[in-house]
Design a protein around this motif. Structure first.
Motif, PDB file in Angstrom:
ATOM      1  N   ILE A  68     -42.954  31.648  13.732  1.00  0.00           N
ATOM      2  CA  ILE A  68     -42.398  31.492  12.383  1.00  0.00           C
ATOM      3  C   ILE A  68     -40.876  31.554  12.489  1.00  0.00           C
ATOM      4  CG2 ILE A  68     -42.306  32.413  10.040  1.00  0.00           C
ATOM      5  CD1 ILE A  68     -44.961  33.880  10.668  1.00  0.00           C
ATOM      6  N   THR A  69     -40.230  30.499  12.022  1.00  0.00           N
ATOM      7  CA  THR A  69     -38.765  30.451  12.038  1.00  0.00           C
ATOM      8  C   THR A  69     -38.256  30.315  10.609  1.00  0.00           C
ATOM      9  OG1 THR A  69     -38.799  29.362  14.200  1.00  0.00           O
ATOM     10  CG2 THR A  69     -36.736  29.273  12.953  1.00  0.00           C
ATOM     11  N   HIS A  70     -37.381  31.208  10.209  1.00  0.00           N
ATOM     12  CA  HIS A  70     -36.781  31.180   8.865  1.00  0.00           C
ATOM     13  C   HIS A  70     -35.372  30.604   8.991  1.00  0.00           C
ATOM     14  CE1 HIS A  70     -35.163  33.686   5.216  1.00  0.00           C
ATOM     15  NE2 HIS A  70     -35.205  32.391   4.978  1.00  0.00           N
ATOM     16  N   LEU A  71     -35.157  29.454   8.363  1.00  0.00           N
ATOM     17  CA  LEU A  71     -33.856  28.788   8.446  1.00  0.00           C
ATOM     18  C   LEU A  71     -33.282  28.574   7.053  1.00  0.00           C
ATOM     19  CD1 LEU A  71     -34.628  26.052  11.136  1.00  0.00           C
ATOM     20  CD2 LEU A  71     -33.320  28.155  11.452  1.00  0.00           C
ATOM     21  N   ASN A  72     -32.016  28.878   6.895  1.00  0.00           N
ATOM     22  CA  ASN A  72     -31.322  28.697   5.624  1.00  0.00           C
ATOM     23  C   ASN A  72     -30.436  27.462   5.720  1.00  0.00           C
ATOM     24  OD1 ASN A  72     -30.049  28.921   3.195  1.00  0.00           O
ATOM     25  ND2 ASN A  72     -29.115  30.905   3.588  1.00  0.00           N
ATOM     26  N   LEU A  73     -30.794  26.409   5.010  1.00  0.00           N
ATOM     27  CA  LEU A  73     -30.017  25.164   5.054  1.00  0.00           C
ATOM     28  C   LEU A  73     -28.918  25.122   4.001  1.00  0.00           C
ATOM     29  CD1 LEU A  73     -32.866  22.514   5.532  1.00  0.00           C
ATOM     30  CD2 LEU A  73     -31.622  23.824   7.267  1.00  0.00           C
ATOM     31  N   LEU A  74     -28.891  26.104   3.119  1.00  0.00           N
ATOM     32  CA  LEU A  74     -27.943  26.103   2.005  1.00  0.00           C
ATOM     33  C   LEU A  74     -26.950  27.256   2.118  1.00  0.00           C
ATOM     34  CD1 LEU A  74     -30.468  25.515  -0.931  1.00  0.00           C
ATOM     35  CD2 LEU A  74     -29.140  23.789   0.296  1.00  0.00           C
ATOM     36  N   GLU A  75     -25.790  27.056   1.551  1.00  0.00           N
ATOM     37  CA  GLU A  75     -24.852  28.147   1.391  1.00  0.00           C
ATOM     38  C   GLU A  75     -24.266  28.087  -0.010  1.00  0.00           C
ATOM     39  OE1 GLU A  75     -21.973  27.722   4.482  1.00  0.00           O
ATOM     40  OE2 GLU A  75     -20.837  26.163   3.442  1.00  0.00           O
ATOM     41  N   PHE A  76     -23.828  29.237  -0.487  1.00  0.00           N
ATOM     42  CA  PHE A  76     -23.400  29.343  -1.883  1.00  0.00           C
ATOM     43  C   PHE A  76     -21.980  29.882  -1.965  1.00  0.00           C
ATOM     44  CE2 PHE A  76     -27.966  30.064  -1.534  1.00  0.00           C
ATOM     45  CZ  PHE A  76     -28.443  29.024  -2.305  1.00  0.00           C
ATOM     46  N   GLN A  77     -21.218  29.254  -2.836  1.00  0.00           N
ATOM     47  CA  GLN A  77     -19.849  29.678  -3.088  1.00  0.00           C
ATOM     48  C   GLN A  77     -19.765  30.157  -4.526  1.00  0.00           C
ATOM     49  OE1 GLN A  77     -17.114  29.673  -0.896  1.00  0.00           O
ATOM     50  NE2 GLN A  77     -16.151  30.837  -2.546  1.00  0.00           N
ATOM     51  N   PHE A  78     -19.448  31.433  -4.712  1.00  0.00           N
ATOM     52  CA  PHE A  78     -19.385  31.975  -6.063  1.00  0.00           C
ATOM     53  C   PHE A  78     -18.052  31.625  -6.707  1.00  0.00           C
ATOM     54  CE2 PHE A  78     -22.400  34.695  -3.767  1.00  0.00           C
ATOM     55  CZ  PHE A  78     -23.522  34.424  -4.530  1.00  0.00           C
ATOM     56  N   VAL A  79     -18.120  31.194  -7.949  1.00  0.00           N
ATOM     57  CA  VAL A  79     -16.943  30.696  -8.661  1.00  0.00           C
ATOM     58  C   VAL A  79     -16.848  31.356 -10.037  1.00  0.00           C
ATOM     59  CG1 VAL A  79     -16.984  28.478  -7.448  1.00  0.00           C
ATOM     60  CG2 VAL A  79     -18.245  28.733  -9.593  1.00  0.00           C
ATOM     61  N   LYS A  80     -15.687  31.200 -10.674  1.00  0.00           N
ATOM     62  CA  LYS A  80     -15.454  31.675 -12.039  1.00  0.00           C
ATOM     63  C   LYS A  80     -15.814  33.153 -12.212  1.00  0.00           C
ATOM     64  CE  LYS A  80     -16.185  27.053 -13.949  1.00  0.00           C
ATOM     65  NZ  LYS A  80     -16.938  26.203 -14.911  1.00  0.00           N
ATOM     66  N   GLU A  81     -15.459  33.953 -11.213  1.00  0.00           N
ATOM     67  CA  GLU A  81     -15.832  35.362 -11.236  1.00  0.00           C
ATOM     68  C   GLU A  81     -15.151  36.124 -12.376  1.00  0.00           C
ATOM     69  OE1 GLU A  81     -15.740  37.443  -7.539  1.00  0.00           O
ATOM     70  OE2 GLU A  81     -16.750  35.847  -6.445  1.00  0.00           O
ATOM     71  N   ASP A  82     -13.909  35.760 -12.706  1.00  0.00           N
ATOM     72  CA  ASP A  82     -13.219  36.447 -13.810  1.00  0.00           C
ATOM     73  C   ASP A  82     -13.931  36.200 -15.137  1.00  0.00           C
ATOM     74  OD1 ASP A  82     -11.364  37.448 -12.083  1.00  0.00           O
ATOM     75  OD2 ASP A  82      -9.833  35.939 -12.508  1.00  0.00           O
ATOM     76  N   GLN A  83     -14.337  34.953 -15.373  1.00  0.00           N
ATOM     77  CA  GLN A  83     -15.064  34.637 -16.611  1.00  0.00           C
ATOM     78  C   GLN A  83     -16.416  35.344 -16.647  1.00  0.00           C
ATOM     79  OE1 GLN A  83     -15.080  30.397 -17.806  1.00  0.00           O
ATOM     80  NE2 GLN A  83     -13.561  30.064 -16.194  1.00  0.00           N
TER      81      GLN A  83
END
Length: 319
Positions: A45-60
């Protein structure tokens, strides 16, 4: 069926960071469950993450969270959560060193009396939100679980009889909200989401004149490291002439995966490649690709480790 049948399993899903991106991720629940089954036909079983996330508008986002958490007169009567990444954005907007200074001023305040409804697309998203509330409490902020009424698309008990008729996707979540939410005055629902979110939920709410405030809080992109690991893993399996099962958990993951393996399609077709999908949106995206290749798709009955195991056993029976 050959008694020697076996396969390697590739889980193409994002890493669960329910406690925030600053904490080590918990072991994936699908991997953990499958390992506990000790199934002889699952070699690896291989767990692979193909996505990455960039958090934006943190002040709002921080400003809105403070309003929802501490203001008894807030116009936000409900919150919509369609992914664990949205909850992770809450952690980033609250507990980073710079961000938390904005919350400290509320540590000695009284807890608000009003209750915010939290509509979650599934149990795992609800669980992630509960972890966030626990961290707020640990930080001595005047918030507890009684401040929120969580309603999910998979609730099956008590007063949530409406919810159990709905599946775990944004379109069905919209139906739950339309059935359940009773707006009054200038009340709003706060809907933080991905910049590539589907239009289903927003359109359905507008059609029923439900007012909501939408904020894109993270961008979704390709993980170059994950894609390279995926290609290398797939190529290694193909060279060994091993059966492979790909399990997809999101439409974005489907697009990235098929873009990455275009050159391997002929090789894939010469092997016993199996494909499993989680959710109707993921299935629809997969069918777009698989129909062109005359490959079949197994759709999981629900997004759960047991449902995945049942799907894998179906593959085994058909071999």
């Amino acid at each position: 069926m050959s008694q020697s049948f076996s396969l390697d399993l590739l889980l193409l899903k994002t890493t669960d960071r329910s406690g925030g991106s600053d904490e080590a991720p918990a072991k994936d629940r699908y991997v953990e469950f499958l390992e506990q089954q000790n199934s002889s036909f699952i070699d690896k079983i291989t767990h692979l993450n193909l996505l990455e996330f960039q958090f934006v508008k943190e002040d709002q986002l921080r400003s809105k969270l403070i309003d929802i958490l501490f203001n008894s007169q807030t116009k936000y009567k409900a919150l919509i959560l369609t992914s664990r990444q949205t909850v992770e954005s809450f952690h980033n907007a609250t507990f980073s060193k710079e961000a938390f200074d904005s919350f400290k001023a509320y540590q000695n305040c009284q807890a608000r009396q009003n209750v915010t409804i939290v509509y979650c697309v599934g149990e795992q998203t609800a669980k992630a939100f509960n972890v966030y509330v626990d961290k707020l409490r640990e930080a001595n902020l005047p918030v507890d679980h009684n401040s929120f009424l969580i309603k999910t698309t998979t609730t099956t008990s008590g007063q949530e009889e409406t919810a159990k008729r709905h599946k775990q996707n944004s379109s069905e979540l919209a139906k739950l909200i339309i059935d359940d939410f009773k707006p009054s005055g200038e009340s709003l629902i706060f809907y933080p989401c991905s910049s590539i979110r589907k239009d289903d939920l927003s359109n359905q709410l507008r059609e029923h004149s439900i007012q909501f405030d939408e904020l894109f809080v993270y961008d979704t992109g390709k993980s170059e490291k994950g894609v390279e690991q995926f290609k290398a893993t797939l190529q290694a399996n193909l060279k060994q002439d091993k059966s492979i099962c790909l399990v997809f958990f999101s439409p974005s993951g489907v697009e990235i995966a098929f873009e990455a393996i275009q050159s391997l399609f002929d090789e894939c077709l010469s092997t016993k490649l199996s494909v499993i999908s989680v959710g109707p949106s993921t299935s629809a995206k997969l069918k777009h690709y698989l129909n062109q290749l005359n490959l079949s798709l197994i759709e999981m009955a629900e997004p759960s480790p047991k449902a995945l195991f049942d799907s894998l056993n179906l593959i085994k029976l058909n071999k």
